[in-house]
Design a protein around this motif. Structure first.
Motif, PDB file in Angstrom:
ATOM      1  N   ARG A 334       0.848  -1.193   0.000  1.00  8.36           N
ATOM      2  CA  ARG A 334       0.000   0.000   0.000  1.00  8.36           C
ATOM      3  C   ARG A 334       0.880   1.239   0.000  1.00  8.36           C
ATOM      4  N   VAL A 351       3.023  -0.359  -5.814  1.00  8.20           N
ATOM      5  CA  VAL A 351       2.517  -1.570  -5.176  1.00  8.20           C
ATOM      6  C   VAL A 351       3.133  -2.783  -5.878  1.00  8.20           C
ATOM      7  N   GLY A 398       2.045   0.015   3.352  1.00  6.96           N
ATOM      8  CA  GLY A 398       1.730  -1.327   3.806  1.00  6.96           C
ATOM      9  C   GLY A 398       2.774  -2.281   3.249  1.00  6.96           C
TER      10      GLY A 398
END
Length: 420
Positions: A334, A351, A398
């Motif tokens: 993320r 990503v 993330g």
């Protein structure tokens, strides 16, 4: 014609925009697949840009065809290459003697020590015995680093002689040095001198452990000091003293790094004959009023520059700081949003970007996934904004652990912490 050596890390820089007088009269030497932008009459590529012989051969061939009047190089890897080409073609700029002094960490410290500039105890090493002998003579932690390295690549901090055995294959051949570990806050000073006259000197303090911060996957930042701060004056004076100690030309730019100990002692870390890397140019743009790479490109190519305007802007500029988030070991799941109020936000990942294995092990201090700049006339407010934005951007990423599949909780890990 102007020959431009373009390292892959300089891909996409707007050389034709910086040098509009020379648009259509630029010649690039770069790696295969690297975009160079418009304005180039010729582009010569090499498959392996880390190969000095290949880059120099390509440059010499381009030189035979175009007979350049200047060689422009902004990357650390190109400093000595450009100097050698200038020497061969009789062109102005940093020569081979100066380039060697700025690139070889042993040589530069010898010049500095001779001039009375404090340096760590140091020695060249070509085997493990050299490291252990040095540690016996200088108890405590030591740093082992490549003599011509950059970006903290290949740097090792040893706290016991037994750990030197792991470096046997690396240090063989005499391309490394060992030096005592200096406890202190790492600062950098970026200076510009044209025809013997100083144009600007900006002293700044890195956050945390400076360029070694990426080892902990923590954010790296830097904030410029107030020009009236006595430490700023001392760091700038020491930098000019260092420039004069080295065989520097009258026209030179340099990025110097110094430790400042708790007792206020200034000790040289190292110096390079180039503009600071990573997000430093973006920060300096707010201090100088122009991109320092554009400033130096025009100076290097003999084109007019409003130097008095740069001097005045540097004298009255607001405080500025940069921050960068380094990669973690794993895969990006993320991406963060742009924090409010920041400038020059650059996202350098996507990503699915995989930073596991060898890529992670060989990461440099300038390998950032996101960088940005904040400005504020109030130093305390600047520090607060730097910490707050580092928290926001770090938490916005993330990560998936490649070795143990599954998402890593957002906000975990050293990369999400503050930068002070």
């Amino acid at each position: 014609m102007i020959l431009v050596l373009i390292s892959p890390r300089q891909a996409g820089l707007p050389f034709a925009q910086w040098l509009p007088e020379e648009a259509g009269r630029l010649v690039a030497v770069t790696a295969s697949g690297v975009p160079v932008g418009p304005g180039f009459a010729d582009v010569v590529t090499v498959d392996d840009y880390t190969n000095d012989d290949a880059v120099l051969a390509a440059a010499r061939e381009a030189g035979r065809r175009h007979r350049p009047r200047a060689v422009l190089a902004l990357a650390e890897a190109d400093v000595e290459r450009a100097a050698l080409l200038r020497h061969e073609w009789g062109l102005p700029g940093l020569d081979t003697t100066a380039a060697a002094a700025y690139r070889d960490k042993v040589l530069m410290k010898r010049y500095a020590r001779t001039a009375g500039i404090p340096v760590p105890a140091f020695a060249p090493v070509d085997d493990v015995r050299g490291i252990t002998d040095f540690m016996a003579a200088h108890p405590g932690r030591v740093v082992v680093k490549p003599r011509g390295g950059s970006g903290s690549t290949g740097v090792h901090v040893l706290d016991a002689p037994g750990r030197a055995d792991d470096l046997a294959g690396q240090v063989a051949g005499g391309s490394y040095e060992v030096e005592e570990f200096i406890e202190g806050a790492l600062h950098h000073v970026d200076v510009f001198r044209v025809a013997g006259e100083p144009v600007a000197a900006v002293a700044s303090r890195y956050t945390g452990a400076g360029c070694l911060t990426h080892w902990a996957d923590a954010p790296l930042g830097s904030r410029n000091l107030d020009p009236v701060d006595p430490l700023h004056e001392r760091l700038v004076a020491e930098t000019w003293r260092l420039i004069d100690a080295l065989p520097s030309p009258d026209t030179v730019c340099a990025h110097a790094e110094f430790f400042v100990t708790d007792e206020g002692r200034i000790v040289l870390c190292e110096v390079a004959a180039r503009i600071g890397g990573g997000p430093i140019p973006a920060m300096l743009r707010h201090v100088l009023g122009t991109d320092p790479r554009e400033l130096w490109a025009r100076v290097e190519c003999g084109l007019p520059v409003a130097l008095d305007t740069v001097r005045e802007h540097a004298r009255t500029a607001p405080r500025a700081a940069f921050c960068g988030i380094p990669p973690r070991h794993g895969r990006v799941l993320r991406l963060p949003q742009v924090p409010p109020g920041v400038k020059d936000f650059v996202l350098s990942t996507r990503v699915g970007d995989d930073w596991s294995g060898e890529r992670y092990r060989l990461r440099k201090s300038g390998d950032f996934l996101a960088t940005w700049v904040v400005t504020d006339p109030d130093p305390a407010a600047l520090d607060g904004r730097l910490d707050a934005t580092a928290q926001l951007v770090g938490a916005g990423f993330g990560w998936e652990d490649v070795d143990e599949p599954g998402p890593v909780a957002a906000g975990s890990g050293a990369a999400d912490g503050g930068v002070r």
